[in-house]
Motif scaffolding. Sequence first.
Motif, mmCIF file in Angstrom:
data_model
loop_
_atom_site.group_PDB
_atom_site.id
_atom_site.type_symbol
_atom_site.label_atom_id
_atom_site.label_comp_id
_atom_site.label_asym_id
_atom_site.label_seq_id
_atom_site.Cartn_x
_atom_site.Cartn_y
_atom_site.Cartn_z
ATOM 1 N N GLU A 105 1.612 0.211 -7.047
ATOM 2 C CA GLU A 105 0.279 0.336 -6.459
ATOM 3 C C GLU A 105 -0.011 -0.831 -5.517
ATOM 4 O OE1 GLU A 105 -3.644 1.145 -5.398
ATOM 5 O OE2 GLU A 105 -1.980 2.417 -6.034
ATOM 6 N N ARG A 148 1.625 0.098 -2.333
ATOM 7 C CA ARG A 148 0.930 1.257 -1.768
ATOM 8 C C ARG A 148 -0.382 0.815 -1.127
ATOM 9 N NH1 ARG A 148 -3.581 3.703 -1.183
ATOM 10 N NH2 ARG A 148 -4.127 2.812 -3.212
ATOM 11 N N ALA A 193 4.510 6.486 6.491
ATOM 12 C CA ALA A 193 3.798 6.921 5.282
ATOM 13 C C ALA A 193 2.621 7.826 5.629
ATOM 14 C CB ALA A 193 3.320 5.707 4.501
ATOM 15 N N MET A 211 -2.167 8.534 1.398
ATOM 16 C CA MET A 211 -1.489 7.333 0.929
ATOM 17 C C MET A 211 -1.974 6.082 1.650
ATOM 18 S SD MET A 211 2.611 6.409 1.093
ATOM 19 C CE MET A 211 2.968 8.141 1.281
ATOM 20 N N ALA A 213 -0.854 8.104 -6.551
ATOM 21 C CA ALA A 213 0.598 8.308 -6.673
ATOM 22 C C ALA A 213 0.921 9.795 -6.628
ATOM 23 C CB ALA A 213 1.111 7.684 -7.971
ATOM 24 N N THR A 258 4.052 10.434 -2.224
ATOM 25 C CA THR A 258 3.915 8.976 -2.171
ATOM 26 C C THR A 258 5.014 8.304 -2.975
ATOM 27 O OG1 THR A 258 1.513 9.121 -1.923
ATOM 28 C CG2 THR A 258 2.406 7.040 -2.732
ATOM 29 N N GLN A 311 7.867 5.879 -1.199
ATOM 30 C CA GLN A 311 8.013 4.465 -1.526
ATOM 31 C C GLN A 311 9.365 4.173 -2.175
ATOM 32 O OE1 GLN A 311 3.389 3.538 -2.612
ATOM 33 N NE2 GLN A 311 4.859 1.890 -2.790
#
Length: 512
Positions: free
Chosen positions: A39, A42, A83, A90, A100, A104, A108
């Motif tokens: 996270e 992200r 992304a 995202m 998530a 995503t 990642q």
Amino acid sequence: MKKPPNNRHPIGSGIWWPALIATAVKLLLIPAYRSTDFEVHRHWLSLTHSLPLSQWYSETTSPWTLDYPPFFAYFEKLLSFFASRVDPTMTHLHNGLNYASPSTILFQRISVSFSDVVLMYSVHRLSKDRNFGTLGRFLIWVLVIWSPGLFIVDHIHFQYNGFLLGILLLSISYLEEGRDLMGGFVFAVLLCFKHLFAVAAPVYFVYLFRHYCRGGVVKGFGRLVLMGSAVLVVFAAAYGPFLYYGEIQQVFRRMFPFGRGLCHAYWAPNFWVFYILLDKFLAFFLMKLGFSIQTPKASFTGGLVGDSSPFAVLPTITPLITFITVILAISPCLVKAWKNPQPRMVSRWVSYAYTCGFLFGWHVHEKASLHFVIPLAFTALKSMEDVKHYFFLSIVSCYSLFPLLFEAQEYPIKVVLLLLHAALMWFGFSSYFSSAVVKAKHNKLETPFYIGWFGKSYLLGLFAVEIYGQLLHSTIFGDRLPFLPLMVISIYCGIGMMYSWIWQLTRIHLTS
């Protein structure tokens, strides 16, 4: 027709199939456990995509604020372009925490695997000119590309250590080739990606000053100016925009949050574990004798530095103390680099510096052991003593990362990764040191690979520690003392790490 020498071994003939196997394993690990770092990254995608550069280091919509140097922020910005096309949500800054979606997660995970291309290229560069033969180079590739620590930290827990270590190895490869200017330039780039690699900066400075800036006063000064200019260009590219926007102080406040405390939440297995335990023991002993000992209010991990002392008896450890301790620990290596700056010793000196940073640094994460385990792979085949040490250290380092994966479904994965790694090292080192190439090189018959009584006893002790944590602790204590298994791992692995530090220090002293 005369065969080409071994050191011109083409990359495609040996490294790609281990790389493809590693990639296949990484893809299989996509559904595995993800830490909060997933996270974190992200969120960094979203803030670099949604906000102007001037607000990157002052954004507070999430607890996971940006605290890496600017080049890593630029890297996240680059990833965010792709992304946003995979899943636009995202990169939305205000979409809430812990977003998530399947796309995503896939993006990642694949971004980490793709960035490992830098590591693969660096491994090729650093191993191609070494006189280890085909088997030796293959072993080095396996030790690094199939590193269980990298699988655990990057491809399960989730981080981007692989490509950062690749930049480090690329820098070392240039230094070993005698291309000092490029080596210093690439290391400066690395520091602008992740500042924790600065622990080896004193080694780089002393080595480059003595090896590159030589040849008389005029020539030496000219080279010093050239190297300084190259480094200045890198730092200007990284920090210049934030200096322009008046955000440079905020950048440094984020990068150096000294209030986090001496130790991480899970104590890294380093020297301070024993310092803390000694303080606890002395406090307990003195209270039994009737002395009045004030219970500290601050936590070793909470980070209330300067407010109150988390130590009951021993002196408080501050960031300045850890800095001085690290420099003093590195100093024997600096003396060697000053007296006799040899390119072939760079990887050993750099690894030793990162070992010192791991053992004596401030708020060290357990994942930082990769900083010295990975570069040490390139010295592992120099002698039987180096092989024994690397076999021992890599197992201890990997086992110390086990607490990062605490869910039951990942337990078989981390155990299998470690056992496979140990088996590959055992059979690979045994084959290497019984090969005709090594016998001819040393003009004698090498003894079979072995690790000695201390290594055997210590590694068997890891089984005892694991059995205690998985089976005996709950039987003996039930739900009480839930922190104790983690503490036992830190203490036991700390013994192994301290042994490795002493061994490396002795090796540096003995090696000219």
